[in-house]
Design an enzyme around this catalytic site. Structure first.
Site, PDB file in Angstrom:
ATOM      1  CG  PHE A   1      -1.361  -1.390   0.843  1.00  0.00           C
ATOM      2  CD1 PHE A   1      -2.444  -1.927   0.574  1.00  0.00           C
ATOM      3  CD2 PHE A   1      -1.087  -2.019   2.735  1.00  0.00           C
ATOM      4  CE1 PHE A   1      -3.446  -2.610   0.270  1.00  0.00           C
ATOM      5  CE2 PHE A   1      -2.565  -3.312   2.683  1.00  0.00           C
ATOM      6  CZ  PHE A   1      -2.721  -3.495   1.788  1.00  0.00           C
TER       7      PHE A   1
ATOM      8  N   GLY B   1       2.056  -0.952 -11.529  1.00  0.00           N
ATOM      9  CA  GLY B   1       2.373  -2.773 -11.862  1.00  0.00           C
ATOM     10  C   GLY B   1       1.723  -3.667 -12.786  1.00  0.00           C
TER      11      GLY B   1
ATOM     12  CE  LYS C   1      -7.544   3.164 -18.965  1.00  0.00           C
ATOM     13  NZ  LYS C   1      -7.718   5.401 -19.021  1.00  0.00           N
ATOM     14  N   GLY C   2      -4.549   0.838 -14.394  1.00  0.00           N
ATOM     15  CA  GLY C   2      -4.039  -0.069 -13.229  1.00  0.00           C
ATOM     16  C   GLY C   2      -5.648   0.422 -12.634  1.00  0.00           C
ATOM     17  CB  VAL C   3      -7.729  -2.335 -11.026  1.00  0.00           C
ATOM     18  CG1 VAL C   3      -8.542  -1.562 -12.513  1.00  0.00           C
ATOM     19  CG2 VAL C   3      -6.860  -3.412 -10.509  1.00  0.00           C
TER      20      VAL C   3
ATOM     21  CD  GLU D   1      -2.059   3.457  -6.317  1.00  0.00           C
ATOM     22  OE1 GLU D   1      -1.474   3.565  -5.208  1.00  0.00           O
ATOM     23  OE2 GLU D   1      -1.885   4.664  -7.028  1.00  0.00           O
TER      24      GLU D   1
HETATM   25 MO1  MOS Z   1       1.790   3.359  -3.903  1.00  0.00          MO
HETATM   26  S1  MOS Z   1       0.452   4.272  -2.367  1.00  0.00           S
HETATM   27  O1  MOS Z   1       2.104   4.081  -4.695  1.00  0.00           O
HETATM   28  O2  MOS Z   1       2.653   1.806  -3.667  1.00  0.00           O
END
Ligand code: MOS
Length: 750
Positions: free
Chosen positions: A251, A520, A709-711, A713
């Site tokens: 996190f 990631g 894309k990313g999920v 956050e």
């Molecule tokens: Mo994150 S809060 O950029 O691991």
């Protein structure tokens, strides 16, 4: 290697094939190991010989210096092998004046007699057992000269300075636009200091073989930690092997590393024996990092028909006395809504508090708690529906840079969510729906979070059994990295998922930046796709050149890969057979992704809309979330199951930040009052009613070769604001000082 211009034009099986395993609800690759307790986390890794155990001692003051430290009793205690303080810890690389997120640098432990924050590590005891080390650590007597800590953030709001290298962003003339607006909102919100509370505390198992160090630790960034550790120990980077196979939550809190890694490494060298060091739960709260508190002022000016003419979001936040981390709570406001006159910025107060750093959706998670409530307030003032107000202020291109959006489906998220949630049943006037002593209300908010791509590499190997091994120095912090890499390998090479092995979390593997900033999957996955496509090409070329292959002489680019078989028209053979004949030791291909030069041409984000139904007990002030629905647009989804878990996990965290979470600061001692999971309340199963996340069909072909894309956050962004808005709709109370606890609701109800 790919650039944007290549990948917009190029097709690949991952982007095109809707019938394969990409996007499906594939079970977690490492799930069976985790649920059977056989996935070794860093502290559980078996070293080559029996280990010793280190326990750290933490400072009991927030500012000042150590005048005396008595370790005699600890040194004489049973089983004790070593006691270190700043007086006798081995030499380490010097701490840079300020840490930079992306530049590896020494992180020395126990460096001086100075205390910069409560809970700073001041000593370590290593003993034959954890029990003996714990008992001995309790015998260490530290005497301090104590300065009064500067720990009261709210008393120092005026002392905020411009964060280093930043300036306020102004477009148009905010003051003039705001003054002229016929309808205005001007309010201030507060969010508290929050803690990551990962299930797995920071921990390390370290051992040496000659001059070579092996460490298993719990971090998000493999290469960064390996390099920084090597610099701390003043040794060649390649003499350090850092592994982080399983991580029980990061996190952002494990974006860097802490004294467990440094002290386990040093003590193991000193003792010639493996050493394990872990943080206790209480030490995690002070001794790692947290999300800092904020005070946010939001001003909105609109025409009577609801067009924003001026908007401003100014955030004051804090970091530690030596830090430069800034919680950029105002940044997302630069991309979300159209308005000609705009002002955003941040002020930073350096304080004698524990170290502030990134926590899931740094910026958005705090910032949406104000702006997305301010929009609700504005909608009410205008007599408009909150969804319609947002749609009316939807920008055609990025409101500050003017860049075109790569793809932006925020409106579709809101419309689809409103329809599926039954938003039309909402009665705009607060307090109209009652069930006994419960008042029921509905609320919504928008979600936005950036999209990033970083450089990464990967390698794929096919062996004589037709099994594909993926190798990448990536991490899986609970997000699903193992699983999506396996899916990409299976998809690019046409093999069953069961024929894929994934090796990650090791500094000896091809480097990837790790897990953070929800970059990631896109980053690691893009490099993996490249490796898969390169291996596919290499295999095809071998097949057409092999007289023993049925594919001999065929055009290599027409070969299909499916179910472990390579084929062209009616000629085919098993992949394993081809490799066994031609490359009995296996065949490897490398892959790479680099952020394209032209990536900055687009404004690229992920979007979403949250809808929440709450009940407010008007006698006790208790809030229950009864129903939550999030609709998200985040590019092509690699795995419906792990993506949905990321999104719902973020939404639940949003409930926590709205209702329960926060560390109270003891401003006299500079400590955090709640230091464990009994005192720091995160939502549990029973706190969450009905909950669902839906992902729109989307491919962002400007983002990366797979259009993903990313999920990780996005889900938390806006979720808490939707809860706050639902509370207002239920009972007519706006609490702008988070978390919205029962006492605050009761006080406002009167
Ligand atoms: Mo994150 S809060 O950029 O691991």
């Amino acid at each position: 290697m790919s650039s944007v211009s290549d990948w917009e034009a190029a097709s690949n099986p991952v982007k095109e094939n809707r019938a394969g395993n990409i996007g499906k609800a594939v079970d977690r690759y490492e799930g069976p190991l985790k649920v059977t307790g056989t996935a070794p986390y860093a502290y559980e890794v078996e070293p080559p010989s029996p280990p010793a155990y280190g326990v750290m001692v933490s400072a009991g003051i927030a500012a000042g210096r150590i005048t005396a430290i008595d370790t005699a009793a600890a040194e004489a205690a049973p089983g004790v092998k070593l006691v270190w303080t700043h007086l006798n810890v081995p030499a380490q690389g010097p701490r840079p004046e300020r840490y930079d997120f992306f530049t590896p640098s020494p992180r020395p432990a126990l460096q001086s007699d100075r205390i910069y924050f409560f809970g700073q590590q001041v000593a370590v005891v290593v003993a034959d057992t954890l029990e003996n080390a714990t008992a001995a650590a309790a015998l260490i007597q530290v005497t301090y000269e104590t300065d009064a800590p500067m720990a009261d953030f709210h008393a120092h709001l005026e002392d905020g300075v411009q964060p280093p290298g930043e300036s306020d962003m102004e477009i148009g003339d905010f003051a003039k636009g705001f003054a002229a607006a016929p309808v205005k909102i001007d309010d201030v919100w507060r969010t508290p200091l929050q803690n990551h509370c990962q299930m797995e505390p920071c921990a390390t198992t370290a051992w040496w073989e000659g001059d070579h160090l092996t460490v298993h630790t719990s971090v998000q960034m493999v290469r960064f930690a390996q390099n920084s550790l090597a610099e701390t120990l003043m040794m060649p980077h390649k003499s350090v092997r850092l592994l982080t196979r399983y991580v029980g939550g990061g996190f952002g809190g494990k974006g860097s590393f802490y004294e467990d890694l440094v002290l386990a490494s040093l003590a193991s060298r000193e003792l010639g024996q493996p050493v394990k060091v872990a943080f206790s739960r209480q030490q995690m709260m002070h001794g790692t990092v947290h999300r800092p508190a904020t005070e946010q002022r939001v001003r909105l000016g609109a025409t009577k028909d609801g067009r924003l003419t001026a908007m401003s979001m100014m955030t004051v936040t804090h970091c530690d006395s030596r830090g430069n981390f800034t919680e950029h709570a105002s940044n997302f406001a630069r991309n979300l809504y159209a308005a000609p006159n705009r002002l955003t910025g941040h002020r930073l107060v350096r304080m004698d508090l524990p170290v502030a750093s990134a926590m899931r959706a740094p910026g958005e998670a705090s910032g949406t708690l104000s702006l997305e409530v301010a929009m609700d307030e504005l909608a009410e003032k205008l007599g408009m529906d909150p969804v319609e107000l947002r749609i009316l202020n939807e920008p055609e291109s990025d409101p500050e840079t003017g860049k075109p959006f790569s793809i932006r489906q925020l409106v579709r998220c809101m419309r689809e969510g409103a329809q599926q949630f039954g938003w039309d049943r909402r009665i705009p006037k607060p307090g109209q729906v009652r069930e006994g002593r419960w008042n029921i209300g509905l609320g919504m908010a928008a979600a936005i979070r950036g999209n990033f791509l970083l450089p990464a590499k990967a390698s794929f190997t096919v062996d004589a059994a037709g099994v594909i091994t993926v190798k990448q120095g990536m991490t899986d912090i609970g997000t699903g990295t193992y699983t999506v890499l396996a899916q990409i390998a299976a998809e690019t090479l046409g093999v069953p998922l069961g024929d894929v092995r994934v090796e990650i979390g090791d500094s000896e593997l091809p480097p990837a930046p790790g897990s953070g900033g929800q970059f990631g999957a896109a980053t690691a996955g893009s490099a993996a796709l490249d490796a898969g496509m390169n291996l596919r090409k290499a295999i095809a070329e071998i097949a057409v050149a092999d007289p023993a292959s049925p594919l001999f002489g065929a055009p290599s680019e027409d070969i299909t890969f499916q179910d472990g078989v390579i084929a062209i028209a009616n000629r085919s053979e098993r992949l394993a057979d081809l490799i066994r004949r031609n490359r009995p030791d296996g065949l490897t291909a490398d892959g790479e992704v680099r952020p394209a030069m032209d990536a900055g041409k687009w404004s690229s984000h992920t979007y979403g809309a949250h809808f929440v139904e709450v009940g407010v007990d008007t006698v006790t002030g208790e809030v229950r979330t009864r129903r939550m629905l999030g609709v998200f647009a985040a590019g092509r989804i690699l795995n419906w199951k792990t993506a949905r878990s990321q999104l719902t996990g973020g939404m639940i965290w949003g409930v926590g930040s709205a209702l329960t979470e926060g560390n109270s600061v003891d401003t006299h001692y500079g400590s955090l009052i709640n230091q464990d999971l009994a005192g720091y309340l995160v939502p549990v199963q029973a706190d969450i009613g009905e909950l669902d996340a839906i992902m729109l069909d989307e491919v962002d072909d400007k983002a990366n070769p797979m259009g993903i894309k990313g999920v990780g956050e996005l889900g938390i962004s806006g979720a808490g604001a939707a809860v706050a808005n639902a509370i207002y709709n239920a009972c007519g109370v706006r609490v702008r000082d988070y978390p919205i606890t029962p006492d605050k609701i009761l006080a406002a109800l009167g």
